[in-house]
Each structure stands twice: as C-alpha cells, then as structure tokens.
Motif scaffolding. Structure first.
Motif, PDB file in Angstrom:
ATOM      1  N   ARG A   1      57.640  11.812  14.766  1.00 59.59           N
ATOM      2  CA  ARG A   1      58.413  11.503  15.973  1.00 59.59           C
ATOM      3  C   ARG A   1      57.934  12.337  17.161  1.00 59.59           C
ATOM      4  N   ARG A   2      57.987  11.752  18.326  1.00 56.26           N
ATOM      5  CA  ARG A   2      57.664  12.459  19.557  1.00 56.26           C
ATOM      6  C   ARG A   2      58.736  12.151  20.595  1.00 56.26           C
ATOM      7  N   GLN A   3      58.774  12.941  21.651  1.00 50.00           N
ATOM      8  CA  GLN A   3      59.755  12.697  22.692  1.00 50.00           C
ATOM      9  C   GLN A   3      59.491  11.356  23.384  1.00 50.00           C
ATOM     10  N   ARG A   4      60.555  10.746  23.862  1.00 52.86           N
ATOM     11  CA  ARG A   4      60.424   9.472  24.570  1.00 52.86           C
ATOM     12  C   ARG A   4      59.678   9.689  25.879  1.00 52.86           C
ATOM     13  N   PRO A   5      58.546   9.007  26.087  1.00 53.88           N
ATOM     14  CA  PRO A   5      57.798   9.189  27.330  1.00 53.88           C
ATOM     15  C   PRO A   5      58.604   8.711  28.538  1.00 53.88           C
ATOM     16  N   LYS A   6      58.347   9.315  29.683  1.00 49.87           N
ATOM     17  CA  LYS A   6      59.031   8.916  30.907  1.00 49.87           C
ATOM     18  C   LYS A   6      58.435   7.631  31.493  1.00 49.87           C
ATOM     19  N   ASP A   7      57.135   7.456  31.316  1.00 53.08           N
ATOM     20  CA  ASP A   7      56.460   6.280  31.843  1.00 53.08           C
ATOM     21  C   ASP A   7      56.804   5.048  31.015  1.00 53.08           C
ATOM     22  N   ALA A   8      57.115   3.934  31.676  1.00 48.68           N
ATOM     23  CA  ALA A   8      57.543   2.715  30.981  1.00 48.68           C
ATOM     24  C   ALA A   8      56.456   2.156  30.072  1.00 48.68           C
ATOM     25  N   GLU A   9      55.211   2.172  30.538  1.00 49.64           N
ATOM     26  CA  GLU A   9      54.111   1.664  29.719  1.00 49.64           C
ATOM     27  C   GLU A   9      53.892   2.543  28.490  1.00 49.64           C
ATOM     28  N   GLU A  10      54.010   3.853  28.675  1.00 50.92           N
ATOM     29  CA  GLU A  10      53.869   4.764  27.548  1.00 50.92           C
ATOM     30  C   GLU A  10      54.994   4.565  26.539  1.00 50.92           C
ATOM     31  N   GLN A  11      56.194   4.254  27.035  1.00 44.58           N
ATOM     32  CA  GLN A  11      57.315   3.988  26.132  1.00 44.58           C
ATOM     33  C   GLN A  11      57.007   2.801  25.227  1.00 44.58           C
ATOM     34  N   LYS A  12      56.473   1.742  25.804  1.00 45.60           N
ATOM     35  CA  LYS A  12      56.130   0.553  25.016  1.00 45.60           C
ATOM     36  C   LYS A  12      55.015   0.867  24.020  1.00 45.60           C
ATOM     37  N   ARG A  13      54.061   1.669  24.462  1.00 44.70           N
ATOM     38  CA  ARG A  13      52.913   1.969  23.614  1.00 44.70           C
ATOM     39  C   ARG A  13      53.311   2.760  22.376  1.00 44.70           C
ATOM     40  N   PHE A  14      54.201   3.737  22.526  1.00 44.59           N
ATOM     41  CA  PHE A  14      54.514   4.641  21.420  1.00 44.59           C
ATOM     42  C   PHE A  14      55.775   4.252  20.653  1.00 44.59           C
ATOM     43  N   TYR A  15      56.450   3.173  21.068  1.00 40.21           N
ATOM     44  CA  TYR A  15      57.670   2.795  20.352  1.00 40.21           C
ATOM     45  C   TYR A  15      57.306   2.150  19.022  1.00 40.21           C
ATOM     46  N   SER A  16      57.884   2.672  17.938  1.00 41.45           N
ATOM     47  CA  SER A  16      57.660   2.150  16.603  1.00 41.45           C
ATOM     48  C   SER A  16      58.892   1.375  16.154  1.00 41.45           C
ATOM     49  N   GLY A  17      58.751   0.075  15.987  1.00 37.67           N
ATOM     50  CA  GLY A  17      59.877  -0.728  15.522  1.00 37.67           C
ATOM     51  C   GLY A  17      60.319  -0.336  14.133  1.00 37.67           C
ATOM     52  N   LYS A  18      59.372   0.136  13.319  1.00 36.02           N
ATOM     53  CA  LYS A  18      59.693   0.537  11.950  1.00 36.02           C
ATOM     54  C   LYS A  18      60.615   1.745  11.936  1.00 36.02           C
ATOM     55  N   LYS A  19      60.331   2.718  12.805  1.00 39.27           N
ATOM     56  CA  LYS A  19      61.120   3.946  12.837  1.00 39.27           C
ATOM     57  C   LYS A  19      62.225   3.915  13.885  1.00 39.27           C
ATOM     58  N   LYS A  20      62.215   2.893  14.737  1.00 41.04           N
ATOM     59  CA  LYS A  20      63.215   2.756  15.814  1.00 41.04           C
ATOM     60  C   LYS A  20      63.220   3.979  16.743  1.00 41.04           C
ATOM     61  N   THR A  21      62.038   4.511  16.957  1.00 44.96           N
ATOM     62  CA  THR A  21      61.892   5.656  17.850  1.00 44.96           C
ATOM     63  C   THR A  21      60.438   5.716  18.295  1.00 44.96           C
ATOM     64  N   HIS A  22      60.093   6.701  19.117  1.00 49.57           N
ATOM     65  CA  HIS A  22      58.724   6.840  19.601  1.00 49.57           C
ATOM     66  C   HIS A  22      57.971   7.782  18.662  1.00 49.57           C
ATOM     67  N   THR A  23      56.814   7.335  18.191  1.00 50.66           N
ATOM     68  CA  THR A  23      56.086   8.088  17.166  1.00 50.66           C
ATOM     69  C   THR A  23      54.582   8.057  17.419  1.00 50.66           C
ATOM     70  N   VAL A  24      53.896   8.961  16.709  1.00 47.00           N
ATOM     71  CA  VAL A  24      52.444   8.910  16.582  1.00 47.00           C
ATOM     72  C   VAL A  24      52.119   8.865  15.095  1.00 47.00           C
ATOM     73  N   LYS A  25      50.906   8.437  14.766  1.00 49.98           N
ATOM     74  CA  LYS A  25      50.565   8.197  13.360  1.00 49.98           C
ATOM     75  C   LYS A  25      49.144   8.670  13.068  1.00 49.98           C
ATOM     76  N   ASN A  26      48.952   9.148  11.827  1.00 53.88           N
ATOM     77  CA  ASN A  26      47.622   9.472  11.306  1.00 53.88           C
ATOM     78  C   ASN A  26      47.482   8.904   9.906  1.00 53.88           C
ATOM     79  N   ASN A  27      46.270   8.503   9.551  1.00 53.80           N
ATOM     80  CA  ASN A  27      45.952   8.189   8.161  1.00 53.80           C
ATOM     81  C   ASN A  27      45.323   9.417   7.518  1.00 53.80           C
TER      82      ASN A  27
END
Length: 321
Positions: free
Chosen positions: A162-188
């Motif tokens: 999980r990461r903090q919700r970005p202030k920029d609207a485009e960034e919010q869309k980019r990092f929003y994870s529907g699976k987690k219902k929050t803003h996230t980043v991911k690594n394999n």
C-alpha cells in the motif's frame, strides 16, 4: 546502541536482527560508509573546510548510523518520532534516512544478499544455484495416486504494498488497485525454495498491473529442466523448457476430483515457502505499512533493501553466511 545492545529481545524488536547479526552487518556497513563518503565528498581543492569540520553529527559512530536506519526500516515511525528518539530535527532525520538507505544497500550488496534486479541475468543466477544443489528434482513427495511434486525448485509470486493516495488525479488512477481497493505498488519475486531466499526482485510497478503481464514485459528466463511453482495469477505463463506447477481451479459448476485436490494440497505445501519468504521480507514495516515517503524511486529501493535484510537474516540463522 549502548542502551540496547544488552537487551536481546528489545534489540531484536527494534532492528529485526540479533546483536551478533548486527555486528556482522556492521563490518560491511563501515566499509560501505567510507566508500560512500569518498565518492560523494567534494574535492579538497574546492572545499571551504576539511572533511569532518563543523558541528558534530548526532550519529557519530558507525553503530549509531546502522542502528538508526535499521530501526527506521523495522518500525517505520514518523520522521518526527525517530528524530526525537535520536535527538535531532525532522529535516536531519529525513536527510539521514536517504543517505543511510543507500549505504545499507551497498553493505548488503557487498555481502551478496541483495536480490538480482536485471532480468537478463536471472537464468545464469538460477543455473548456478542448481549446480550447487545438484539440480532441482532430487527431492520428491509422492501422493497415494502416484503423482508427485518436488520440494526443490523455484517459486514466483507478486506482492503488493500500500502507498499513500496520490494528490494528482492521473496518478490516482494509475496506482489504484481494484483488487486491494486502495493505492498500491507491486513487485514480482523469484524465490529459491530450498534456501528460502529472494533471488530476483522485479521492478516496482503500479499495483493494478497483472502478475503475468509483468513477467512478459520483464522477459526473464529459467534454466532448462527447472521446476517453477506459481499461483493462479500467472495463468498462461509457461517459460520455455520449464516444468510449471500450479493449483488447479475448480471448474464453474463442477468439482475437483480427489486426485486433483490431493495434488493441489501438495503444491500448496511447497508454495507456502514463498509466502513465508514474503512475510520475512515484510518484517521490515516500511514495506508492510502504508508507504509515506515521496522521493522518486525510494519505494523501489526500500523493497530491495528489505529483501536483502531477509536474505542476510536467513543466511545468518542457517549458517550460510
């Protein structure tokens, strides 16, 4: 450090390491700090004063420096909080966090515990592991029905943070994870099941990106004849020359046979090692709690360090240092 070193349980809770493990890491950290200072100091002919001049830093010793950054990674307090505990200002704490994170990464890299980041080097790295262990197929568990799974091999999985919700609207869309219902980043990650070690850490992506899509874009390969355990997030990912094992999903409106259930259970018993490794990585709460830092690419750096700390701790406790 002097207050903590004789309190084993408290020291472990603050740093994630035992005192003797801290001392092993401290030797590499000392060398890494000297190299960092040498590479990042201004040349003597343009300095206004000699290196070491001016007021003394709050973190005077190598022990204090290493303790500071380990406490930050393990407990992930607010910068104002850690600044108070180490008797400095919040701005000083922020500066130390970014400098010492780089030094800690260099220390773990020097000891050989940071994961590989270049996908083009993964195949050679895993081949060397197979050569050391005598291959990945010598240890099998067989079911009553005659099917079997191997206890040695590699596991691949994706992990979201999980990461903090970005202030920029485009960034919010980019990092929003529907699976987690929050803003996230991911690594394999790719894990050697025999050692419980993170061998490869992929790039940091936005959380909504699919695990298989990340594999396709990163393009890493596996040794011929190796065994790869994966979950359903990697459905359709079939690297050339690799035997892949994945739990079978229950068909819609149907049921799995008893043999299929038994095989799924065995695969899960082996794959659970990957989950345990990720739990070990996330002992560093900086990659478990909501990520608050805003410096570019710092989210990627802290994950690499957290994996390195897990590998270091595992090596120390299995006598593989």
């Amino acid at each position: 450090y002097e207050n903590l070193k004789d309190k084993q349980e408290t020291f472990l809770a603050f740093t994630g390491l035992k005192v003797e493990e801290f001392q092993i890491l401290l030797k590499a950290f000392t060398v890494a700090w000297e190299n960092y200072v040498q590479q990042n100091s201004l040349p003597a002919n343009i300095r206004q004063r000699d290196y070491g001049g001016g007021r003394k830093a709050r973190l005077e010793t190598f022990q204090e420096k290493l303790l500071f950054i380990l406490v930050y990674f393990k407990t992930y307090p607010l910068q104002e909080v850690i600044a108070f505990h180490f008797d400095m200002s919040q701005s000083q704490a922020c500066e130390w966090i970014h400098v010492l994170s780089e030094v800690l990464k260099l220390s773990l890299s020097e000891l050989g515990h940071t994961p590989e980041r270049d996908p083009q080097k993964v195949k050679a790295l895993l081949e060397s592991y197979m050569d050391e262990s005598g291959g990945c197929s010598q240890d099998e568990t067989e079911t009553d029905s005659g099917s079997s799974v191997h206890k040695e091999g590699f596991g691949i999985d994706g992990t979201e943070r999980r990461r903090q919700r970005p202030k920029d609207a485009e960034e919010q869309k980019r990092f929003y994870s529907g699976k987690k219902k929050t803003h996230t980043v991911k690594n394999n990650v790719i894990v050697t099941l025999g050692k419980g070690r993170v061998e490869y850490l992929g790039s940091t992506w936005e959380g909504k990106k699919h695990d298989k899509s990340i594999c396709d874009e990163e393009g890493h390969e596996f040794p011929e004849g190796s065994i790869l355990y994966k979950d359903t997030g990697f459905q359709g990912y079939e690297p050339a020359g690799v035997d892949t094992l994945q739990p079978k999903k229950k068909p819609r409106g149907g049921e799995l046979t008893s043999e299929e259930k038994e095989q799924n259970s065995l695969i899960s018993k082996v794959r659970i090692i990957v989950e345990h490794v990720l739990c070990g990585v996330k002992r560093s709460r900086i990659v478990k709690d909501v990520f608050r830092n805003t410096k570019d690419k710092f989210d990627d750096l802290v994950m690499e360090i957290a994996c390195g700390l897990h590998n270091f701790r595992t090596a120390c406790r299995t006598g593989d240092t």
